[in-house]
Design a protein around this motif. Sequence first.
Motif, PDB file in Angstrom:
ATOM      1  N   LEU A  86     113.457  71.369  26.510  1.00  0.00           N
ATOM      2  CA  LEU A  86     113.218  72.800  26.650  1.00  0.00           C
ATOM      3  C   LEU A  86     112.474  73.124  27.932  1.00  0.00           C
ATOM      4  CD1 LEU A  86     112.268  74.165  23.122  1.00  0.00           C
ATOM      5  CD2 LEU A  86     114.262  74.709  24.490  1.00  0.00           C
ATOM      6  N   LEU A  87     111.540  72.268  28.319  1.00  0.00           N
ATOM      7  CA  LEU A  87     110.722  72.586  29.483  1.00  0.00           C
ATOM      8  C   LEU A  87     111.282  71.978  30.760  1.00  0.00           C
ATOM      9  CD1 LEU A  87     107.166  72.102  27.937  1.00  0.00           C
ATOM     10  CD2 LEU A  87     108.242  74.256  28.565  1.00  0.00           C
ATOM     11  N   TYR A  88     111.760  70.730  30.656  1.00  0.00           N
ATOM     12  CA  TYR A  88     112.117  70.009  31.875  1.00  0.00           C
ATOM     13  C   TYR A  88     113.576  70.139  32.273  1.00  0.00           C
ATOM     14  CZ  TYR A  88     107.711  67.426  31.693  1.00  0.00           C
ATOM     15  OH  TYR A  88     106.389  67.085  31.699  1.00  0.00           O
ATOM     16  N   LEU A  89     114.445  70.378  31.300  1.00  0.00           N
ATOM     17  CA  LEU A  89     115.869  70.240  31.583  1.00  0.00           C
ATOM     18  C   LEU A  89     116.618  71.564  31.624  1.00  0.00           C
ATOM     19  CD1 LEU A  89     116.638  67.108  29.375  1.00  0.00           C
ATOM     20  CD2 LEU A  89     115.993  67.221  31.787  1.00  0.00           C
ATOM     21  N   LEU A  90     115.898  72.661  31.818  1.00  0.00           N
ATOM     22  CA  LEU A  90     116.579  73.953  31.875  1.00  0.00           C
ATOM     23  C   LEU A  90     117.506  73.987  33.076  1.00  0.00           C
ATOM     24  CD1 LEU A  90     113.976  76.732  31.092  1.00  0.00           C
ATOM     25  CD2 LEU A  90     115.635  75.675  29.601  1.00  0.00           C
ATOM     26  N   GLY A  91     118.762  74.342  32.846  1.00  0.00           N
ATOM     27  CA  GLY A  91     119.691  74.477  33.960  1.00  0.00           C
ATOM     28  C   GLY A  91     119.881  73.195  34.735  1.00  0.00           C
ATOM     29  N   ALA A  92     119.598  72.066  34.108  1.00  0.00           N
ATOM     30  CA  ALA A  92     119.660  70.794  34.833  1.00  0.00           C
ATOM     31  C   ALA A  92     121.070  70.502  35.296  1.00  0.00           C
ATOM     32  CB  ALA A  92     119.139  69.669  33.955  1.00  0.00           C
ATOM     33  N   HIS A  93     122.062  70.903  34.520  1.00  0.00           N
ATOM     34  CA  HIS A  93     123.432  70.588  34.889  1.00  0.00           C
ATOM     35  C   HIS A  93     123.838  71.322  36.148  1.00  0.00           C
ATOM     36  CE1 HIS A  93     123.588  74.231  32.494  1.00  0.00           C
ATOM     37  NE2 HIS A  93     124.642  74.559  33.210  1.00  0.00           N
ATOM     38  N   ALA A  94     123.150  72.416  36.410  1.00  0.00           N
ATOM     39  CA  ALA A  94     123.531  73.231  37.571  1.00  0.00           C
ATOM     40  C   ALA A  94     122.770  72.849  38.820  1.00  0.00           C
ATOM     41  CB  ALA A  94     123.285  74.702  37.259  1.00  0.00           C
ATOM     42  N   LYS A  95     121.885  71.859  38.698  1.00  0.00           N
ATOM     43  CA  LYS A  95     120.987  71.515  39.810  1.00  0.00           C
ATOM     44  C   LYS A  95     121.736  71.085  41.053  1.00  0.00           C
ATOM     45  CE  LYS A  95     116.503  69.791  38.530  1.00  0.00           C
ATOM     46  NZ  LYS A  95     115.766  68.734  38.040  1.00  0.00           N
ATOM     47  N   LEU A 125     109.516  70.959  37.659  1.00  0.00           N
ATOM     48  CA  LEU A 125     108.947  69.863  36.860  1.00  0.00           C
ATOM     49  C   LEU A 125     109.732  68.592  37.166  1.00  0.00           C
ATOM     50  CD1 LEU A 125     108.530  71.621  33.395  1.00  0.00           C
ATOM     51  CD2 LEU A 125     106.817  71.303  35.160  1.00  0.00           C
ATOM     52  N   ASP A 126     109.025  67.512  37.217  1.00  0.00           N
ATOM     53  CA  ASP A 126     109.680  66.238  37.532  1.00  0.00           C
ATOM     54  C   ASP A 126     110.279  65.646  36.265  1.00  0.00           C
ATOM     55  OD1 ASP A 126     110.496  63.785  38.337  1.00  0.00           O
ATOM     56  OD2 ASP A 126     108.652  63.282  39.409  1.00  0.00           O
ATOM     57  N   TRP A 127     111.608  65.752  36.143  1.00  0.00           N
ATOM     58  CA  TRP A 127     112.229  65.309  34.909  1.00  0.00           C
ATOM     59  C   TRP A 127     112.167  63.797  34.753  1.00  0.00           C
ATOM     60  CZ3 TRP A 127     116.309  61.953  34.905  1.00  0.00           C
ATOM     61  CH2 TRP A 127     117.021  61.813  36.108  1.00  0.00           C
ATOM     62  N   LYS A 128     112.004  63.087  35.862  1.00  0.00           N
ATOM     63  CA  LYS A 128     111.922  61.629  35.723  1.00  0.00           C
ATOM     64  C   LYS A 128     110.635  61.240  35.008  1.00  0.00           C
ATOM     65  CE  LYS A 128     114.017  61.052  40.262  1.00  0.00           C
ATOM     66  NZ  LYS A 128     113.582  62.395  40.538  1.00  0.00           N
ATOM     67  N   LEU A 129     109.542  61.912  35.401  1.00  0.00           N
ATOM     68  CA  LEU A 129     108.277  61.625  34.720  1.00  0.00           C
ATOM     69  C   LEU A 129     108.380  62.015  33.253  1.00  0.00           C
ATOM     70  CD1 LEU A 129     105.463  62.745  37.198  1.00  0.00           C
ATOM     71  CD2 LEU A 129     106.152  60.428  36.566  1.00  0.00           C
ATOM     72  N   GLY A 130     109.040  63.147  33.012  1.00  0.00           N
ATOM     73  CA  GLY A 130     109.186  63.598  31.628  1.00  0.00           C
ATOM     74  C   GLY A 130     110.007  62.615  30.817  1.00  0.00           C
ATOM     75  N   ALA A 131     111.068  62.089  31.424  1.00  0.00           N
ATOM     76  CA  ALA A 131     111.919  61.125  30.711  1.00  0.00           C
ATOM     77  C   ALA A 131     111.140  59.839  30.445  1.00  0.00           C
ATOM     78  CB  ALA A 131     113.165  60.834  31.527  1.00  0.00           C
ATOM     79  N   PHE A 132     110.371  59.433  31.443  1.00  0.00           N
ATOM     80  CA  PHE A 132     109.545  58.232  31.268  1.00  0.00           C
ATOM     81  C   PHE A 132     108.600  58.427  30.094  1.00  0.00           C
ATOM     82  CE2 PHE A 132     107.302  54.459  32.209  1.00  0.00           C
ATOM     83  CZ  PHE A 132     105.945  54.732  32.143  1.00  0.00           C
TER      84      PHE A 132
END
Lengths: 560, 331, 239
Positions: C230-239, C74-81
Amino acid sequence: MNTSTVHPEIPPPADLVDRPNYLNAAYGLKSWLLTRDHKRIGILYMISVTIFFALGSLFALLIRLELLTPEGDLMQPDTYNRVFTMHGVVMVFFFLIPAIPATLGNFLVPLMIGAKDLAFPKLNLASWYVYNLGGIFTLWAIFNGGVDTGWTFYTPFSTNYSNSYVIATALGVFINGFSSIFTGLNFIVTIHRMRAPGMTWFRLPLFIWSHYATSLIIVLGTPVVAITILMVAAERLLHLGIFDPRLGGDPILFQHLFWFYSHPAVYIMILPAMGVISELVAAFSRKRIFGYRFVAFASIAIAVLGFLVWGHHMFVAGQSMYAVTIFSIMSMLVAVPSAVKVFNWTATLYEGSISYETPMLYALGFIGLFTLGGLTGTMIATLGIDVHLHDTYFIVAHFHYIMVGGTIMAYMGGLHYWWPKISGRLYPGFLSRLSALLVFVGFNLTFFPQFILGYLGMPRRYWSYPPEFQVLNVLSTAGASILGVGYILPLFYFAWSLKYGKRAGENPWGAVGLEWDTTSPPPTENFPVIPVVTREPYDYTSEEVHRRTTQEAPVVYQLD
Amino acid sequence: MKQELPLFPEAASHVAPQVDSLFFAWSAISLFFTALIAVLILYFMVRYRRRGVDEVGLPERAPNWLEIGWSIVPLVISLAMFAWGARVFYNIYRSPSNAVEYWAVGKQWMWKFQHPDGHREINTLHVPVGQPIKLNIQSEDVIHSVFIPAFRVKQDAVPGRRTQIFFEATKPGKYHLFCAEYCGGEHSRMIGWVYALEPEQYEAWLAGGPAGKSMVASGAELFQSLACNTCHRPSGNNLAAGVAARAPRLEGLYGSQVRLLDGRTLVADDDYLRESILNPAAKVVAGWQPIMPTYQGQVTEEQLAQLITYVRSLAGPESGSPGNAPADEGR
Amino acid sequence: MSISLTDPQAHGGHDAHPSLQHHFDTLEQQKEASTLGMWLFLVTEIMFFGGLFTTYVVYRSKYSTAFVAASHTLDWKLGAFNTAVLILSSLTMALAIWAAQVNRRKQVVAFLIATMILGLTFLGVKAVEYKDKFEHHHVPGASFEWHEGGHAEAAPAQADFAKHVQLFFSLYFIMTGLHAVHMICGIGVLAFLLMPSWKGRYNSAYHNPLECTGLYWHFVDIVWIFLFPLLYLLGAHAK
């Protein structure tokens, strides 16, 4: 035909026929179908739930006929599975849950608190239409062959294996849930914001406390089953795998989500009934309910604790030891407020002035049957016993004691009690008492043998059974036919009373309550002047009773 | 034509009398309280019947001690019954260490049973009296439930899980077996019989029928036919020849500690074995690559049970072998 | 309980506020009832989404690796926008109510329209994201495909891992889809309020419909604020 016993000195007021009331305020189909009057909406609901009750009873009759013989010989097993499923779906969602709140509750809540209507009259009408929309989906499913998953829709059978109209029925139940939510929401706001001056919380009739507690459950619980059933429909349609183990899903998750609502749902079914019983016992003992505050708080306690026990439907499904232990303890706790109510009702009779009108017969029958049904509930909440009894006829007997011996008896009692207020007519005393007796006897004969069958091990939802279970099944079917007669008779004499029944005065029972301080039937705006409340609830004194039952109309009527 | 009218089931297992005493106690309490309420109601109805048209009742304030009292008494009774019931429940589900394992697989609409020595039965189950039995239960399709009323035991068969019940038959006889969770069309015909036999008769029955392959033997065959042995080489093979092993050896695995790639350690039990066959990527052993293919959809529940029983039976490695060390130690 | 009958209160009559419904005594009572009603409705919505969140949490903990892998696509940038867009729209909604409170009729309409535009922007971005899912064959069902690393050119992953990823996407579509439906209803209600706002119906004396709509709008915003991490940022720190 005899008419019921009423105060011998009540003369129906001469001009009663011409007085404006909610029934003669406007005529024609449109005035009913577009009404905002909570009383008319209550009657619309009464008609709808009666139709669904008849349908559900027809399914019950088919079940009992099939079970007369051990072999399946009346219908195919597949048909039988649909019949018991539809019996459950129709009775639970389209009769038991709405019956008392949407008919008696809608009619009486504003009257009892001294308001002109519910807080959201248009929402109230919408809820009836939504109920019927849900009903249409479900009826469509039934007429096209029905659903065979059991009313509990367990996965993965319902999502992956059933060849029946699961989605249509699921949608029907989903839509119907909103009807319930609208009613509950309306009641909560009305009770909070629209009480008459002087009507403090502890002056409210216990009927109101019960409906308030019920509405809390409706608002919190119904949305959960709504989303769960939506997921089942989505999974069935799109093969998503949320509850399918072959795709990583968990069938037990479905059970948790389903029972999280469906257990509180049974309290939605019984709390309004208990509210009715409180009114009946008080009115026919001419006495305040013993322990009023305890009964009021018990309603709230049941609503809260009812949300914490759902796992007791899943003791053998594979939960951990910790989970089953907690759920069993909590189930014992939730039994206590119900016991408190039973003791308080019984104590109300002590030093009361008791009369044996038909509503009182239903109320007393309720107390006995609910006690036995509730105690069998604590039996099956006991872990060691439930292993043996789960999914047997013992469970079937238990919940029918509560739902039929409890809720339906209370509904009948309430109908008989408030019928003069709703219709302005009296009904025959002898026939109505006879019906009550037939219901009581028929009911016990139908369901008591099922306790025995359950312990013997006869499982639920069986189309054929081992031959040694036949005698008990035959007894049960015999009882069901008597019960059926007991339910059909009121249809006839209530209908008869509409045209030929003696006209009721304002307060034929001599009861104390705001609904009795206005005409029978009430005017559209309920009270020509807004009452101001100064006394405690159920404040029976002889002078009051005399005044109420002999005076033609203490309300000064102002015609516009 | 003699009509039977049984009113109480036979008690034919170790726990049945315990369940029955609990039931009788609760029934007595229930009948007592129901009768109490009924008698009080009837008495009050007569004693306080209305005697005058305008007569009213005599209200009194409910004394707090009474209200609290009749809240506490039912609470204490029901909690006591809870405790008793919980003990019986634990007895039903606690496995004695000498329990013999049988296997049950439910599918629409029949029961398949397998004895430890490989005997198979359909819709009937012969068991010896006096032997604690652990019945492992699985489902091939929807939720079913094994219910033996005479033993007072019941357990759901949930697809995707393995559940179990325990019982010890105490009386020889023929007892109903029912499916107790609605499972569609022929649910009411997914029934059968449990035959409890005296031990000598049980042995005779076993000897008389065709002895199927034992679970272990079937599992060993599957291990070969599904090519598990191409990666999980049995002890003493090929390491010396320089061919790197691709998978941990399974001898002595069952019950031992396993260290996973993500740092966790766990004990290799039945559930771990089952998961490793169906979803090997979930728990990869430390030091190995996640290359094992899944067998989901390729093995039936029965075959899964046989494989698990086989792996369980594999004894620990001979002395000298380092156990499950990865081939390229020098990394 | 005895009742004493007071004189008929001057309910309404001809100088009652035109928005006062006949069954209420005062505008204040009507306002309190409507507001309480809306809060209760939001409670039902919390329970409604709650069932989905529960399901999500259960499977998230059961299949954490698969869910993390799926979330990475999932594109977290779009989600953040989108998150910023919704928060801004809650601001414009609150400003619409403020404008009514200070009797600025035209600004009420302007802020309502701004809220609607922001809402439509959100939906537009979601449509782009959904289209992307279609193209990558990440929509659950017959055409679902999952490759190692989430890219089409990589090797197909193990069957069971792919099933768990598909479960993530099933929940993704149901949760964001349900949220989008709520947004659409919200935009519809806002449209419905435009005409009365233009006519000056909402002012310092009476603006309860705006407030209740605002409550609903803020709630839908809050649901998204939970969905996004919950949907976009799972494991984001480990990316």
